[in-house]
Write a protein that holds these residues in place. Structure first.
Motif, PDB file in Angstrom:
ATOM      1  N   THR A   6      55.033  20.848   5.601  1.00 13.13           N
ATOM      2  CA  THR A   6      55.879  21.946   6.159  1.00 13.13           C
ATOM      3  C   THR A   6      56.507  21.641   7.641  1.00 13.13           C
ATOM      4  OG1 THR A   6      54.001  22.794   7.253  1.00 13.13           O
ATOM      5  CG2 THR A   6      54.114  23.838   5.170  1.00 13.13           C
ATOM      6  N   GLU A   7      55.933  20.385   8.153  1.00 12.26           N
ATOM      7  CA  GLU A   7      56.354  19.871   9.224  1.00 12.26           C
ATOM      8  C   GLU A   7      57.627  18.789   8.978  1.00 12.26           C
ATOM      9  OE1 GLU A   7      53.108  18.702  11.740  1.00 12.26           O
ATOM     10  OE2 GLU A   7      52.518  20.890  11.745  1.00 12.26           O
ATOM     11  N   ILE A   8      57.739  18.526   7.821  1.00 13.87           N
ATOM     12  CA  ILE A   8      58.642  17.449   7.624  1.00 13.87           C
ATOM     13  C   ILE A   8      59.845  17.882   7.159  1.00 13.87           C
ATOM     14  CG2 ILE A   8      58.949  15.346   6.087  1.00 13.87           C
ATOM     15  CD1 ILE A   8      56.102  15.158   5.827  1.00 13.87           C
ATOM     16  N   PRO A   9      61.031  17.463   7.694  1.00 15.53           N
ATOM     17  CA  PRO A   9      62.333  17.930   6.924  1.00 15.53           C
ATOM     18  C   PRO A   9      62.535  17.556   5.720  1.00 15.53           C
ATOM     19  CG  PRO A   9      62.521  16.770   8.945  1.00 15.53           C
ATOM     20  CD  PRO A   9      61.146  16.636   8.800  1.00 15.53           C
ATOM     21  N   ARG A  10      63.085  18.505   4.830  1.00 21.78           N
ATOM     22  CA  ARG A  10      63.249  18.524   3.247  1.00 21.78           C
ATOM     23  C   ARG A  10      63.843  17.096   2.954  1.00 21.78           C
ATOM     24  NH1 ARG A  10      62.596  23.150   0.126  1.00 21.78           N
ATOM     25  NH2 ARG A  10      61.651  24.781   1.274  1.00 21.78           N
ATOM     26  N   VAL A  11      64.891  16.793   3.785  1.00 30.03           N
ATOM     27  CA  VAL A  11      65.587  15.307   3.555  1.00 30.03           C
ATOM     28  C   VAL A  11      64.661  14.187   3.724  1.00 30.03           C
ATOM     29  CG1 VAL A  11      67.486  13.713   4.115  1.00 30.03           C
ATOM     30  CG2 VAL A  11      67.917  16.300   3.923  1.00 30.03           C
ATOM     31  N   GLN A  12      63.830  14.236   4.862  1.00 30.43           N
ATOM     32  CA  GLN A  12      62.868  12.958   4.962  1.00 30.43           C
ATOM     33  C   GLN A  12      61.905  13.156   3.727  1.00 30.43           C
ATOM     34  OE1 GLN A  12      60.899  12.984   8.762  1.00 30.43           O
ATOM     35  NE2 GLN A  12      59.753  11.255   8.371  1.00 30.43           N
ATOM     36  N   LEU A  13      61.205  14.391   3.495  1.00 33.00           N
ATOM     37  CA  LEU A  13      60.174  14.234   2.464  1.00 33.00           C
ATOM     38  C   LEU A  13      60.882  13.874   1.052  1.00 33.00           C
ATOM     39  CD1 LEU A  13      57.374  15.087   1.602  1.00 33.00           C
ATOM     40  CD2 LEU A  13      58.218  17.537   1.180  1.00 33.00           C
ATOM     41  N   ALA A  14      61.914  14.190   0.758  1.00 27.50           N
ATOM     42  CA  ALA A  14      62.694  13.727  -0.352  1.00 27.50           C
ATOM     43  C   ALA A  14      62.962  12.069  -0.570  1.00 27.50           C
ATOM     44  CB  ALA A  14      63.985  14.423  -0.670  1.00 27.50           C
ATOM     45  N   GLU A  15      63.375  11.557   0.633  1.00 24.14           N
ATOM     46  CA  GLU A  15      63.360  10.084   0.901  1.00 24.14           C
ATOM     47  C   GLU A  15      61.975   9.356   0.613  1.00 24.14           C
ATOM     48  OE1 GLU A  15      65.154   9.915   4.532  1.00 24.14           O
ATOM     49  OE2 GLU A  15      67.181  10.059   3.805  1.00 24.14           O
ATOM     50  N   GLN A  16      60.782  10.009   1.394  1.00 29.24           N
ATOM     51  CA  GLN A  16      59.602   9.394   1.097  1.00 29.24           C
ATOM     52  C   GLN A  16      59.050   9.739  -0.454  1.00 29.24           C
ATOM     53  OE1 GLN A  16      57.125  11.669   3.887  1.00 29.24           O
ATOM     54  NE2 GLN A  16      57.643  10.289   5.511  1.00 29.24           N
ATOM     55  N   LEU A  17      59.519  10.768  -1.236  1.00 29.22           N
ATOM     56  CA  LEU A  17      59.031  10.951  -2.331  1.00 29.22           C
ATOM     57  C   LEU A  17      59.706   9.930  -3.344  1.00 29.22           C
ATOM     58  CD1 LEU A  17      58.493  14.736  -2.708  1.00 29.22           C
ATOM     59  CD2 LEU A  17      56.685  12.980  -2.802  1.00 29.22           C
ATOM     60  N   LEU A  18      60.866   9.764  -2.945  1.00 31.95           N
ATOM     61  CA  LEU A  18      61.970   8.853  -3.775  1.00 31.95           C
ATOM     62  C   LEU A  18      61.333   7.261  -3.829  1.00 31.95           C
ATOM     63  CD1 LEU A  18      65.640  10.101  -3.565  1.00 31.95           C
ATOM     64  CD2 LEU A  18      64.191  10.136  -5.623  1.00 31.95           C
ATOM     65  N   ASP A  19      61.096   6.835  -2.415  1.00 37.51           N
ATOM     66  CA  ASP A  19      60.521   5.673  -1.891  1.00 37.51           C
ATOM     67  C   ASP A  19      59.272   5.450  -2.939  1.00 37.51           C
ATOM     68  OD1 ASP A  19      60.210   3.219  -0.693  1.00 37.51           O
ATOM     69  OD2 ASP A  19      58.741   3.880   0.489  1.00 37.51           O
ATOM     70  N   LEU A  20      58.234   6.355  -2.705  1.00 35.85           N
ATOM     71  CA  LEU A  20      57.166   6.335  -3.505  1.00 35.85           C
ATOM     72  C   LEU A  20      57.227   6.176  -5.174  1.00 35.85           C
ATOM     73  CD1 LEU A  20      54.076   6.416  -3.436  1.00 35.85           C
ATOM     74  CD2 LEU A  20      54.112   8.805  -3.823  1.00 35.85           C
ATOM     75  N   HIS A  21      58.248   7.124  -5.460  1.00 38.22           N
ATOM     76  CA  HIS A  21      58.610   6.788  -7.007  1.00 38.22           C
ATOM     77  C   HIS A  21      59.006   5.453  -7.307  1.00 38.22           C
ATOM     78  CE1 HIS A  21      60.544   7.628 -10.708  1.00 38.22           C
ATOM     79  NE2 HIS A  21      61.512   6.931 -10.386  1.00 38.22           N
ATOM     80  N   TRP A  22      59.935   4.910  -6.621  1.00 39.16           N
ATOM     81  CA  TRP A  22      60.512   3.331  -6.955  1.00 39.16           C
ATOM     82  C   TRP A  22      59.325   2.430  -6.643  1.00 39.16           C
ATOM     83  CZ3 TRP A  22      64.098   2.860 -10.107  1.00 39.16           C
ATOM     84  CH2 TRP A  22      65.233   3.853  -9.806  1.00 39.16           C
ATOM     85  N   GLN A  23      58.374   2.677  -5.600  1.00 38.53           N
ATOM     86  CA  GLN A  23      57.382   1.624  -5.649  1.00 38.53           C
ATOM     87  C   GLN A  23      56.472   1.627  -6.885  1.00 38.53           C
ATOM     88  OE1 GLN A  23      54.941   1.763  -1.879  1.00 38.53           O
ATOM     89  NE2 GLN A  23      57.031   2.219  -0.623  1.00 38.53           N
ATOM     90  N   MET A  24      56.322   2.942  -7.297  1.00 38.53           N
ATOM     91  CA  MET A  24      55.330   3.179  -8.483  1.00 38.53           C
ATOM     92  C   MET A  24      55.958   2.578  -9.684  1.00 38.53           C
ATOM     93  SD  MET A  24      53.428   6.829  -7.829  1.00 38.53           S
ATOM     94  CE  MET A  24      54.490   7.534  -9.227  1.00 38.53           C
ATOM     95  N   ALA A  25      57.298   2.689  -9.777  1.00 38.42           N
ATOM     96  CA  ALA A  25      58.262   1.942 -11.053  1.00 38.42           C
ATOM     97  C   ALA A  25      58.112   0.682 -10.894  1.00 38.42           C
ATOM     98  CB  ALA A  25      59.401   2.505 -10.929  1.00 38.42           C
ATOM     99  N   ARG A  26      58.346  -0.037  -9.763  1.00 37.23           N
ATOM    100  CA  ARG A  26      58.026  -1.714  -9.365  1.00 37.23           C
ATOM    101  C   ARG A  26      56.778  -2.028  -9.838  1.00 37.23           C
ATOM    102  NH1 ARG A  26      61.120  -0.511  -4.639  1.00 37.23           N
ATOM    103  NH2 ARG A  26      59.328  -0.311  -3.521  1.00 37.23           N
ATOM    104  N   LEU A  27      55.694  -1.181  -9.535  1.00 39.79           N
ATOM    105  CA  LEU A  27      54.384  -1.878  -9.968  1.00 39.79           C
ATOM    106  C   LEU A  27      54.014  -1.676 -11.244  1.00 39.79           C
ATOM    107  CD1 LEU A  27      51.622  -2.639  -8.859  1.00 39.79           C
ATOM    108  CD2 LEU A  27      51.051  -0.154  -8.451  1.00 39.79           C
TER     109      LEU A  27
END
Length: 57
Positions: free
Chosen positions: A23-44
């Motif tokens: 709730t304290e994270i701006p939505r854009v930043q949260l979306a960027e973090q989730l996308l980064d996590l997604h790509w890390q999982m895909a690479r793995l």
């Protein structure tokens, strides 16, 4: 990317998201973090497939 480093980065990303109050994270930043996590999982997943010889049809 080295296997151990990839696992470490993925673990760090998951831990970082787990301790944050979303709730304290701006939505854009949260979306960027989730996308980064997604790509890390895909690479793995791709690394695991290459190392084990598993290929998707």
């Amino acid at each position: 990317m080295e296997w151990g480093r990839a696992m470490g980065e993925l673990s760090t990303a998951i831990d970082h998201l787990a301790i944050e109050d979303v709730t304290e994270i701006p939505r854009v930043q949260l979306a960027e973090q989730l996308l980064d996590l997604h790509w890390q999982m895909a690479r793995l997943q791709a690394q695991i497939a290459r190392r084990t010889g598993v290929r998707l049809p």
